[in-house]
Design an enzyme around this catalytic site. Structure first.
Site, PDB file in Angstrom:
ATOM      1  N   CYS A 112      -2.965  -1.371   6.889  1.00 54.13           N
ATOM      2  CA  CYS A 112      -2.174  -0.181   7.196  1.00 54.13           C
ATOM      3  C   CYS A 112      -2.479   0.350   8.594  1.00 54.13           C
ATOM      4  O   CYS A 112      -1.605   0.897   9.270  1.00 54.13           O
ATOM      5  CB  CYS A 112      -2.421   0.898   6.149  1.00 54.13           C
ATOM      6  SG  CYS A 112      -1.693   0.485   4.544  1.00 54.13           S
TER       7      CYS A 112
ATOM      8  N   GLU B 298       0.895   3.699   2.078  1.00 55.86           N
ATOM      9  CA  GLU B 298       1.408   3.994   3.417  1.00 55.86           C
ATOM     10  C   GLU B 298       2.650   3.152   3.735  1.00 55.86           C
ATOM     11  O   GLU B 298       3.607   3.638   4.340  1.00 55.86           O
ATOM     12  CB  GLU B 298       0.329   3.731   4.470  1.00 55.86           C
ATOM     13  CG  GLU B 298      -0.872   4.649   4.373  1.00 55.86           C
ATOM     14  CD  GLU B 298      -1.992   4.063   3.536  1.00 55.86           C
ATOM     15  OE1 GLU B 298      -3.158   4.347   3.842  1.00 55.86           O
ATOM     16  OE2 GLU B 298      -1.697   3.315   2.569  1.00 55.86           O
TER      17      GLU B 298
ATOM     18  N   TYR C  60      -4.643  -6.103  17.721  1.00 55.98           N
ATOM     19  CA  TYR C  60      -3.663  -7.023  18.288  1.00 55.98           C
ATOM     20  C   TYR C  60      -2.441  -6.211  18.693  1.00 55.98           C
ATOM     21  O   TYR C  60      -1.814  -5.541  17.868  1.00 55.98           O
ATOM     22  CB  TYR C  60      -3.261  -8.089  17.274  1.00 55.98           C
ATOM     23  CG  TYR C  60      -2.128  -8.965  17.771  1.00 55.98           C
ATOM     24  CD1 TYR C  60      -2.352  -9.939  18.737  1.00 55.98           C
ATOM     25  CD2 TYR C  60      -0.831  -8.778  17.305  1.00 55.98           C
ATOM     26  CE1 TYR C  60      -1.315 -10.726  19.215  1.00 55.98           C
ATOM     27  CE2 TYR C  60       0.215  -9.564  17.780  1.00 55.98           C
ATOM     28  CZ  TYR C  60      -0.038 -10.530  18.726  1.00 55.98           C
ATOM     29  OH  TYR C  60       0.993 -11.300  19.211  1.00 55.98           O
TER      30      TYR C  60
ATOM     31  N   TRP D 248       1.106  -6.614  20.253  1.00 55.65           N
ATOM     32  CA  TRP D 248       2.125  -7.590  20.642  1.00 55.65           C
ATOM     33  C   TRP D 248       2.892  -7.135  21.873  1.00 55.65           C
ATOM     34  O   TRP D 248       3.489  -7.960  22.568  1.00 55.65           O
ATOM     35  CB  TRP D 248       3.071  -7.890  19.483  1.00 55.65           C
ATOM     36  CG  TRP D 248       3.822  -6.727  18.951  1.00 55.65           C
ATOM     37  CD1 TRP D 248       3.418  -5.862  17.984  1.00 55.65           C
ATOM     38  CD2 TRP D 248       5.131  -6.290  19.337  1.00 55.65           C
ATOM     39  NE1 TRP D 248       4.378  -4.918  17.741  1.00 55.65           N
ATOM     40  CE2 TRP D 248       5.447  -5.145  18.551  1.00 55.65           C
ATOM     41  CE3 TRP D 248       6.068  -6.750  20.252  1.00 55.65           C
ATOM     42  CZ2 TRP D 248       6.652  -4.473  18.673  1.00 55.65           C
ATOM     43  CZ3 TRP D 248       7.270  -6.077  20.372  1.00 55.65           C
ATOM     44  CH2 TRP D 248       7.552  -4.951  19.593  1.00 55.65           C
TER      45      TRP D 248
ATOM     46  N   CYS E 294      -6.563   1.226   4.829  1.00 60.13           N
ATOM     47  CA  CYS E 294      -7.103  -0.127   4.910  1.00 60.13           C
ATOM     48  C   CYS E 294      -6.751  -0.732   6.273  1.00 60.13           C
ATOM     49  O   CYS E 294      -5.956  -0.189   7.045  1.00 60.13           O
ATOM     50  CB  CYS E 294      -6.556  -0.994   3.777  1.00 60.13           C
ATOM     51  SG  CYS E 294      -4.805  -1.421   3.943  1.00 60.13           S
TER      52      CYS E 294
ATOM     53  N   CYS F  92       0.850  -1.188   0.000  1.00 62.17           N
ATOM     54  CA  CYS F  92       0.000   0.000   0.000  1.00 62.17           C
ATOM     55  C   CYS F  92       0.886   1.239   0.000  1.00 62.17           C
ATOM     56  O   CYS F  92       2.082   1.173   0.321  1.00 62.17           O
ATOM     57  CB  CYS F  92      -0.901   0.013   1.224  1.00 62.17           C
ATOM     58  SG  CYS F  92      -2.127  -1.313   1.250  1.00 62.17           S
TER      59      CYS F  92
END
Length: 255
Positions: free
Chosen positions: A91, A55, A125, A127, A88, A53
């Site tokens: 991104c 970005e 999410y 991490w 999206c 993308c």
């Protein structure tokens, strides 16, 4: 309304989108605003296997030109119109991983505004969070029982925990958030009808009847044989998280 530096970013990205749009492989441009005020641009590259993308392309350019200048904002625009478009999902996650506070310029009914990566990706999410001790939320009224050792467990429904480091957190009505370092020692899956007087007393209640009254308040509709987890803990070991006052607690979602 957006700030002047973001207006400039939008203008430069729109121009980039119009200039390099080919209607096929390169149709979106993106720009990153850095902490120093620099702008880093990029365009997408379409491929049927999946291409980067705009970005992500801009992030690659950022990494090769000014990696020590943190990204603070991003905008994407579609060619040939140069219209601002939202990022999206991929991104959003990429930017969230870089910094949840990065601002995206997006269009709302009233015009252009900004939303952070965290705001655009609820339940992302994280991490970083996965590496942190599990958080056991409790009602602030239980704090004195936990501190005194009168309450050494909590009973949960559809709120799974596991043995290991934890924080017992009390989010108080006055806005204060307090955390007690703790360790979950065991989790006992039981039927509600298997609960005992001893379990009730370890939970800080006078007896089993009082525990069942609390279960009915916290979990309306819980069947007489409904499944519960008895989560037992001891204080100590885990560290409080950011924004939490150590050696204290919270609560509202447990018995």
């Amino acid at each position: 309304m957006i700030s002047e530096d973001l207006r400039d970013l939008v203008g430069r990205v729109a121009e980039h989108a119009r200039r390099w749009d080919d209607g096929e492989d390169h149709t979106v441009a993106a720009g990153l605003l850095t902490a120093s005020g620099a702008v880093v641009l990029g365009v997408n590259t379409y491929h049927f296997l999946g291409g980067p993308c705009a970005e992500v392309a801009a992030l690659s350019n950022h990494a090769s030109s000014r990696p020590d200048d943190p990204v603070v904002a991003v905008v994407a625009a579609r060619g040939p119109s140069g219209a601002v478009i939202p990022p999206c999902g991929k991104c959003r996650q990429v930017m969230f991983d870089l910094d949840p506070g990065i601002r995206f310029v997006v269009r709302e009914p009233s015009g252009l505004t900004t939303r952070t990566a965290a705001e655009l990706l609820p339940f992302a999410y994280d991490w970083h969070a996965v590496k942190e001790p599990q958080t056991v939320y409790m009602w602030e009224g239980y704090e004195h029982l936990v501190r005194s050792g009168a309450k050494t467990q909590t009973i949960r429904v559809d709120d799974p925990f596991f043995p290991g480091p934890a924080r017992i957190v009390f989010e108080k009505d006055d806005g204060e958030v307090v955390a007690l370092p703790a360790t979950v020692t065991e989790v006992l899956p039981l039927g509600r009808d298997e609960l005992t007087e001893e379990i009730a007393q370890r939970d800080g209640f006078a007896g089993l009847a009082e525990l069942h009254e609390a279960l009915d308040r916290h979990y309306p509709g819980l069947a007489a044989d409904g499944r519960v987890d008895v989560v037992r803990f001891v204080l100590g070991s885990a560290e409080p998280g950011p924004g939490e006052r150590p050696d204290a607690a919270l609560g509202s979602r447990e018995v």
